[in-house]
Design a protein around this motif. Sequence first.
Motif, PDB file in Angstrom:
ATOM      1  N   LEU A 249       0.822  -1.210   0.000  1.00 46.27           N
ATOM      2  CA  LEU A 249       0.000   0.000   0.000  1.00 46.27           C
ATOM      3  C   LEU A 249       0.859   1.264   0.000  1.00 46.27           C
ATOM      4  CD1 LEU A 249      -2.877  -1.018   2.439  1.00 46.27           C
ATOM      5  CD2 LEU A 249      -2.916  -0.911  -0.053  1.00 46.27           C
ATOM      6  N   VAL A 252       1.605   1.950  -3.476  1.00 42.98           N
ATOM      7  CA  VAL A 252       0.471   2.617  -4.122  1.00 42.98           C
ATOM      8  C   VAL A 252       0.429   4.092  -3.728  1.00 42.98           C
ATOM      9  CG1 VAL A 252      -2.042   2.672  -4.298  1.00 42.98           C
ATOM     10  CG2 VAL A 252      -0.844   0.474  -4.252  1.00 42.98           C
ATOM     11  N   THR A 285      -4.165   6.147   1.594  1.00 40.92           N
ATOM     12  CA  THR A 285      -3.470   4.872   1.392  1.00 40.92           C
ATOM     13  C   THR A 285      -2.352   4.698   2.401  1.00 40.92           C
ATOM     14  OG1 THR A 285      -3.938   5.098  -0.979  1.00 40.92           O
ATOM     15  CG2 THR A 285      -2.341   3.422  -0.332  1.00 40.92           C
ATOM     16  N   ILE A 389      -5.242   0.041  -9.450  1.00 45.94           N
ATOM     17  CA  ILE A 389      -5.137  -0.454  -8.071  1.00 45.94           C
ATOM     18  C   ILE A 389      -5.876  -1.784  -7.941  1.00 45.94           C
ATOM     19  CG2 ILE A 389      -5.746   0.015  -5.678  1.00 45.94           C
ATOM     20  CD1 ILE A 389      -5.343   2.966  -6.233  1.00 45.94           C
ATOM     21  N   ASN A 392      -3.724  -4.352  -9.450  1.00 45.43           N
ATOM     22  CA  ASN A 392      -2.604  -4.643  -8.544  1.00 45.43           C
ATOM     23  C   ASN A 392      -3.035  -5.544  -7.390  1.00 45.43           C
ATOM     24  OD1 ASN A 392      -0.779  -3.156 -10.018  1.00 45.43           O
ATOM     25  ND2 ASN A 392      -0.988  -1.308  -8.784  1.00 45.43           N
ATOM     26  N   MET A 393      -4.251  -5.359  -6.909  1.00 47.85           N
ATOM     27  CA  MET A 393      -4.765  -6.249  -5.861  1.00 47.85           C
ATOM     28  C   MET A 393      -4.853  -7.683  -6.375  1.00 47.85           C
ATOM     29  SD  MET A 393      -8.388  -6.090  -3.770  1.00 47.85           S
ATOM     30  CE  MET A 393      -9.314  -6.544  -5.259  1.00 47.85           C
ATOM     31  N   ILE A 410      -4.758  -8.410   2.244  1.00 46.11           N
ATOM     32  CA  ILE A 410      -4.796  -7.764   0.930  1.00 46.11           C
ATOM     33  C   ILE A 410      -6.209  -7.293   0.608  1.00 46.11           C
ATOM     34  CG2 ILE A 410      -4.566  -8.176  -1.549  1.00 46.11           C
ATOM     35  CD1 ILE A 410      -2.233 -10.044  -0.919  1.00 46.11           C
ATOM     36  N   PHE A 414      -6.500  -3.271   0.372  1.00 43.87           N
ATOM     37  CA  PHE A 414      -6.780  -2.753  -0.967  1.00 43.87           C
ATOM     38  C   PHE A 414      -8.259  -2.410  -1.118  1.00 43.87           C
ATOM     39  CE2 PHE A 414      -2.625  -4.392  -1.868  1.00 43.87           C
ATOM     40  CZ  PHE A 414      -2.174  -3.655  -2.961  1.00 43.87           C
ATOM     41  N   ILE A 418      -9.519   1.130  -2.525  1.00 43.74           N
ATOM     42  CA  ILE A 418     -10.355   1.212  -3.723  1.00 43.74           C
ATOM     43  C   ILE A 418     -11.676   1.902  -3.400  1.00 43.74           C
ATOM     44  CG2 ILE A 418     -11.630  -0.149  -5.423  1.00 43.74           C
ATOM     45  CD1 ILE A 418      -9.350  -2.205  -5.284  1.00 43.74           C
TER      46      ILE A 418
END
Length: 431
Positions: A249, A252, A285, A389, A392-393, A410, A414, A418
């Motif tokens: 994270l 991100v 984030t 994103i 990516n998750m 996760i 995430f 999101i």
Amino acid sequence: MEKLYDYLPRELVTFLLVTVFSLLIGLSQRKISLKREGETTLFGTDRTFTFIGILGYLLYILDPADYRLFMGGGAVLGLLLGLNYYVKQSQYHVFGVTTIIIALITYCIAPIVATQPSWFYVMVIVTVLLFTELKHTFTELAQRMKNDEMTTLAKFLAISGIILPMLPDKNLIPGINLTPYSIWLATVVVSGISYLSYLLKRYVFRESGILVSGIVGGLYSSTATISVLARKSRKASAQDAPEYVAAMLLAVSMMFLRFLILIGIFSWDTLLAVYPYLLIMSLVTATVACYLHSKRKRTDDGTQAEEEEEGSNPLEFKVALIFAILFVVFTILTHYTLVYAGTGGLNLLSFVSGFSDITPFILNLLQGTGSVAVPVITACTMQAIVSNIAVNMCYALFFAGGKSPLRPWILRGFGCVIAANISLLLFFYFL
């Protein structure tokens, strides 16, 4: 320091500055020479360097027109330094000309102080002192360098300083704002940020932990960093799972800041419109990442996750080539999407771009695709980031493995990010 000349004679100020600077150089050089060579082969002392600076000043002011005395004194000093080096080399087998060069620089301080602005001669002194003290640091740095590190640096200088200025700035396809220069400019900017993050990770934060890996890696590529961390997490214990997700994270979070930098380089108007949203999402984030990190501390059993050094260099020709191809593809897709599908089609394309590298898509919008308004670019940027994103998750879940203890962390971490992104995007639309 020039204001001192209003209150004190210029000659007095110059003499004091030359004396102090020469003494500082002498002190630093004496310490280094004693450690390296010893008292036997030492060229003078700190007083010697001070007298060299004073001598240079005296010979400079005695013949300010032709500088014959100053040049003659420099020749005599060079001869004495050469004899000293010959004796050290022949009798004591001590090599190196650093002391000679520093002594000659000390001799030249007087005309520099007398003729140049204060920022310049202070910069010279600071540079000499730093490079004198950082000898061992440079030695360690050279030992850590890979065999092809200088080749990599040469590649970056070549693509930015040689190839880029030579490329024409004319459209390749009529009606589409796509030039060789714009393609390569985007490639150079992204490669430069990637190369900087690589250098920071390898030489500055070499002994860093998982969290710093996520922060620095996010400057290069959040997708690549998340994939690497997810693969490494397979060897980690369940107690370290929140730490790995927190690092993902943070990558991100740094991605938002990286896009702020890129947007600021290519479009100031877009930056003014989008920066509040990107900054808020970066903070959100990072806050979620800190929360997960605190969870790891509560369940920590005293073990530390070992991080393997990632030796891949981001500045590779194939990476630059892939980026350039994607940039061209998204430029053409964006143009014809606007022609045949309008803004609605561009919004759909922004979500689709999240399945690949979104940087070419966003940079293509920033460099201009015809008549794209700033609010549309802002919305498409945020939508592409949300989509990326989510992808990516999925990467993190896939590379971590089906039975990984990271999976619930996760999904929670995430998922929160999101959801916050979507909420902020809706707020942008209804504002």
